[in-house]
Design an enzyme around this catalytic site. Structure first.
Site, PDB file in Angstrom:
ATOM      1  N   CYS A 197       3.908   8.185   0.880  1.00  0.00           N
ATOM      2  CA  CYS A 197       4.446   7.386   2.361  1.00  0.00           C
ATOM      3  C   CYS A 197       4.518   6.259   1.700  1.00  0.00           C
ATOM      4  O   CYS A 197       3.370   5.032   0.669  1.00  0.00           O
ATOM      5  CB  CYS A 197       3.450   7.283   3.327  1.00  0.00           C
ATOM      6  SG  CYS A 197       3.729   6.241   4.648  1.00  0.00           S
ATOM      7  N   CYS A 200       0.242   2.369   8.634  1.00  0.00           N
ATOM      8  CA  CYS A 200       1.356   1.437   8.203  1.00  0.00           C
ATOM      9  C   CYS A 200       0.375   0.082   8.662  1.00  0.00           C
ATOM     10  O   CYS A 200       0.468  -0.943   9.410  1.00  0.00           O
ATOM     11  CB  CYS A 200       2.469   0.886   9.142  1.00  0.00           C
ATOM     12  SG  CYS A 200       3.496   0.496   8.659  1.00  0.00           S
ATOM     13  N   CYS A 237       6.720  -6.852   6.987  1.00  0.00           N
ATOM     14  CA  CYS A 237       8.337  -6.954   7.285  1.00  0.00           C
ATOM     15  C   CYS A 237       9.058  -7.474   7.978  1.00  0.00           C
ATOM     16  O   CYS A 237       7.815  -8.600   8.485  1.00  0.00           O
ATOM     17  CB  CYS A 237       8.042  -5.317   7.955  1.00  0.00           C
ATOM     18  SG  CYS A 237       9.416  -5.220   9.142  1.00  0.00           S
ATOM     19  N   GLU A 281       0.943  -1.461   0.550  1.00  0.00           N
ATOM     20  CA  GLU A 281       0.254   0.321  -0.166  1.00  0.00           C
ATOM     21  C   GLU A 281       0.808   1.283   0.274  1.00  0.00           C
ATOM     22  O   GLU A 281       2.009   0.630   0.598  1.00  0.00           O
ATOM     23  CB  GLU A 281      -1.216  -0.048   1.066  1.00  0.00           C
ATOM     24  CG  GLU A 281       0.058  -0.135   2.579  1.00  0.00           C
ATOM     25  CD  GLU A 281      -0.760  -0.638   3.460  1.00  0.00           C
ATOM     26  OE1 GLU A 281      -1.699   0.273   4.444  1.00  0.00           O
ATOM     27  OE2 GLU A 281      -2.072  -1.779   4.095  1.00  0.00           O
ATOM     28  N   CYS A 305       7.410  -5.749  15.212  1.00  0.00           N
ATOM     29  CA  CYS A 305       6.559  -4.200  15.503  1.00  0.00           C
ATOM     30  C   CYS A 305       5.323  -5.103  16.078  1.00  0.00           C
ATOM     31  O   CYS A 305       4.802  -4.856  15.252  1.00  0.00           O
ATOM     32  CB  CYS A 305       6.477  -3.562  16.020  1.00  0.00           C
ATOM     33  SG  CYS A 305       8.601  -3.390  15.423  1.00  0.00           S
ATOM     34  N   CYS A 357       1.917  -3.014  15.197  1.00  0.00           N
ATOM     35  CA  CYS A 357       2.692  -3.046  13.943  1.00  0.00           C
ATOM     36  C   CYS A 357       1.558  -4.057  12.781  1.00  0.00           C
ATOM     37  O   CYS A 357       1.703  -5.242  12.614  1.00  0.00           O
ATOM     38  CB  CYS A 357       3.686  -2.451  13.219  1.00  0.00           C
ATOM     39  SG  CYS A 357       3.502  -2.039  11.501  1.00  0.00           S
TER      40      CYS A 357
HETATM   41  N1  SAH Z   1       9.566  -0.080   8.891  1.00  0.00           N
HETATM   42  C1  SAH Z   1      10.008   1.272   9.255  1.00  0.00           C
HETATM   43  C2  SAH Z   1       9.652   2.218   8.180  1.00  0.00           C
HETATM   44  C3  SAH Z   1       7.859   1.420   8.210  1.00  0.00           C
HETATM   45  S1  SAH Z   1       6.386   1.757   9.099  1.00  0.00           S
HETATM   46  C4  SAH Z   1       9.570   1.540  11.069  1.00  0.00           C
HETATM   47  O1  SAH Z   1       9.379   1.138  11.306  1.00  0.00           O
HETATM   48  O2  SAH Z   1      10.185   3.025  11.467  1.00  0.00           O
HETATM   49  C5  SAH Z   1       6.701   4.064   9.663  1.00  0.00           C
HETATM   50  C6  SAH Z   1       6.038   4.514  10.899  1.00  0.00           C
HETATM   51  O3  SAH Z   1       4.692   3.716  11.790  1.00  0.00           O
HETATM   52  C7  SAH Z   1       7.153   3.260  12.454  1.00  0.00           C
HETATM   53  O4  SAH Z   1       7.736   4.865  13.379  1.00  0.00           O
HETATM   54  C8  SAH Z   1       5.938   2.382  13.052  1.00  0.00           C
HETATM   55  O5  SAH Z   1       6.648   2.359  14.171  1.00  0.00           O
HETATM   56  C9  SAH Z   1       4.772   2.802  13.034  1.00  0.00           C
HETATM   57  N2  SAH Z   1       3.703   2.492  13.265  1.00  0.00           N
HETATM   58  C10 SAH Z   1       3.177   0.894  13.083  1.00  0.00           C
HETATM   59  N3  SAH Z   1       2.142   0.807  13.421  1.00  0.00           N
HETATM   60  C11 SAH Z   1       1.252   1.468  14.030  1.00  0.00           C
HETATM   61  C12 SAH Z   1      -0.042   1.461  14.489  1.00  0.00           C
HETATM   62  N4  SAH Z   1       0.278   0.786  14.602  1.00  0.00           N
HETATM   63  N5  SAH Z   1       0.207   2.470  14.357  1.00  0.00           N
HETATM   64  C13 SAH Z   1       0.098   3.983  14.705  1.00  0.00           C
HETATM   65  N6  SAH Z   1       2.093   4.200  13.859  1.00  0.00           N
HETATM   66  C14 SAH Z   1       3.073   3.155  13.748  1.00  0.00           C
HETATM   67 FE1  SF4 Z   2       8.495  -3.683  10.318  1.00  0.00          FE
HETATM   68 FE2  SF4 Z   2       6.372  -2.285  11.445  1.00  0.00          FE
HETATM   69 FE3  SF4 Z   2       8.302  -2.672  13.407  1.00  0.00          FE
HETATM   70 FE4  SF4 Z   2       8.458  -0.989  10.640  1.00  0.00          FE
HETATM   71  S1  SF4 Z   2       6.971  -0.356  12.404  1.00  0.00           S
HETATM   72  S2  SF4 Z   2      10.127  -2.531  11.432  1.00  0.00           S
HETATM   73  S3  SF4 Z   2       7.245  -1.979   9.194  1.00  0.00           S
HETATM   74  S4  SF4 Z   2       6.935  -3.943  11.566  1.00  0.00           S
END
Ligand code: SAH
Ligand code: SF4
Length: 387
Positions: free
Chosen positions: A131, A372, A138, A112, A142, A145
């Site tokens: 974005c 994300c 991934c 996306e 996390c 996420c």
């Molecule tokens: N993998 C990279 C970039 C993609 S995620 C990273 O982790 O930085 C982009 C941002 O979205 C990151 O700061 C991530 O922690 C945040 N993110 C992920 N899941 C989220 C959620 N459910 N609510 C708000 N931000 C989120």
């Molecule tokens: Fe991967 Fe989501 Fe963690 Fe970014 S926030 S590193 S996209 S698992």
């Protein structure tokens, strides 16, 4: 122990009877495009014409490239592509300023991309920010996420990354945005690599995409208008610091200490906070750029005043070089909730009292699940329900 560096292999399973793949021109630097065009027996100036049609005229296909000889257009149709992934769904948020694409890659995987339109503020002109996703899925898992919960599918190619931006560049050209201050925005002004995936895990392809998007013969987006967000891969940060193309760096920190961070971000075991901050210091010293720390606020997990104080102490040595971006979590399928406005206000005050500049990221396109990985998950659920 999580060993993510061992999962970087992508498989290229091309069956022997598959016709030769068409060259994805969106994945070529201008030098490569020139070589490729000359390889077709064409004079070098055709590359400039071709790039002009792709990136300045934003032509949707080769047929539209009227200044190219008909025979060449026909040859391009057979041997090359500028199509990018197929659009499976496009959603516009009620706020009118957020649009989200669900794209299907050639192998059926889905990613996306989000376009966010920002009116002018006292700090700057109106913006159109894309974005971008860099991977399908991934590997870093996390817990808050949605993408992380899907697991890792594969890296995106440079062309698949560039295509996401070109799509919205074509849309804005066709239908410019009238910003509230009367400004007309008809091109992409900023890029954030904050979509699906970890950009520094797909380092080479991400860097190549950045170069293509930055090149004068391409969309010509300035490095200062590009931000790469990372979960904190130390070797990648140090490598990025040495690149001639110096982009803004954002670090997903999300906790003030390793023990707490480990609970939501398994990568902490491999790269503890101290190592990440040290890499940031080097990045800032090398590039003269401020580093942004992202901090997703999770109610009852990392949002208490003592966490803010701990964060301020942690970042004190970097105070002059950094900014904290607080992001109330977008509730995904996981059981996290955003804190109340009052809790966020107290957190901000504590951070500010500790001397750390910070802002709260405005909610965007909540109704289309613009965070994300969320659209993908929602669509996947719909699919699962239909099967
Ligand atoms: N993998 C990279 C970039 C993609 S995620 C990273 O982790 O930085 C982009 C941002 O979205 C990151 O700061 C991530 O922690 C945040 N993110 C992920 N899941 C989220 C959620 N459910 N609510 C708000 N931000 C989120
Ligand atoms: Fe991967 Fe989501 Fe963690 Fe970014 S926030 S590193 S996209 S698992």
């Amino acid at each position: 122990m999580l060993d993510i560096t061992d999962t970087t292999e992508t498989t290229n399973e091309i069956a022997s009877e598959t016709p030769p793949a068409r060259t994805d021109l969106l994945g070529l630097t201008f030098t490569e495009m020139s070589e490729w065009v000359q390889g077709l027996g064409q004079p070098a100036f055709r590359a400039r014409q071709l790039a002009g049609w792709i990136y300045q005229s934003l032509a949707p296909d080769f047929a539209a490239m009227r200044t190219l000889p008909a025979a060449l257009r026909e040859q391009l149709q057979r041997t090359a592509t500028i199509e990018g992934p197929r659009v499976q769904a496009e959603l516009a948020a009620k706020d009118g300023r957020t649009r989200k694409l669900l794209l299907e890659l050639a192998d059926g995987r889905r990613i996306e991309t989000v376009l966010m339109l920002y009116p002018a503020t006292s700090e700057g002109r109106a913006r159109a920010t894309v974005c971008v996703s860099t991977q399908a899925g991934c590997a870093y898992g996390c817990t808050f996420c949605a993408t992380g919960q899907m697991g890792f599918d594969r890296h995106l190619s440079p062309g698949e990354i560039v295509a996401q931006v070109v799509y919205f560049a074509r849309e804005l050209r066709a239908r410019p945005w009238q910003a509230p201050d009367g400004q007309t925005i008809d091109h992409i002004t900023n890029l954030v690599f904050m979509g699906m995936g970890e950009p520094l895990h797909n380092y080479d392809n991400t860097l190549k995409a950045l170069r293509i998007l930055n090149m004068p013969e391409g969309l010509n987006i300035g490095a200062r208008h590009m931000t790469v967000s990372t979960v904190g891969l130390v070797p990648g940060i140090l490598r990025l610091a040495e690149e001639p193309l110096q982009v803004n760096l954002a670090i997903s920190l999300h906790a003030p200490n390793d023990a707490m961070r480990l609970r939501t971000m398994p990568v902490t075991r491999k790269y503890p906070i101290a190592a990440v901050l040290d890499a940031c210091r080097q990045y800032a010293a090398r590039t003269n750029r401020q580093v942004t720390f992202e901090y997703v606020l999770l109610a009852g997990v990392n949002d208490q005043p003592e966490h803010a104080r701990e964060l301020a102490t942690l970042l004190a040595p970097l105070r002059q070089l950094c900014h904290v971006n607080l992001i109330p979590v977008n509730a995904t399928s996981a059981s996290y909730r955003p804190p109340s406005g009052e809790t966020i206000r107290i957190f901000r005050d504590e951070l500010r009292a500790g001397g750390v500049s910070n802002s709260v990221r405005a909610e965007r396109g909540d109704d289309i699940a613009a965070a994300c990985g969320q659209l993908h998950t929602r669509e996947a659920r719909k699919h699962a329900a239909a099967e």
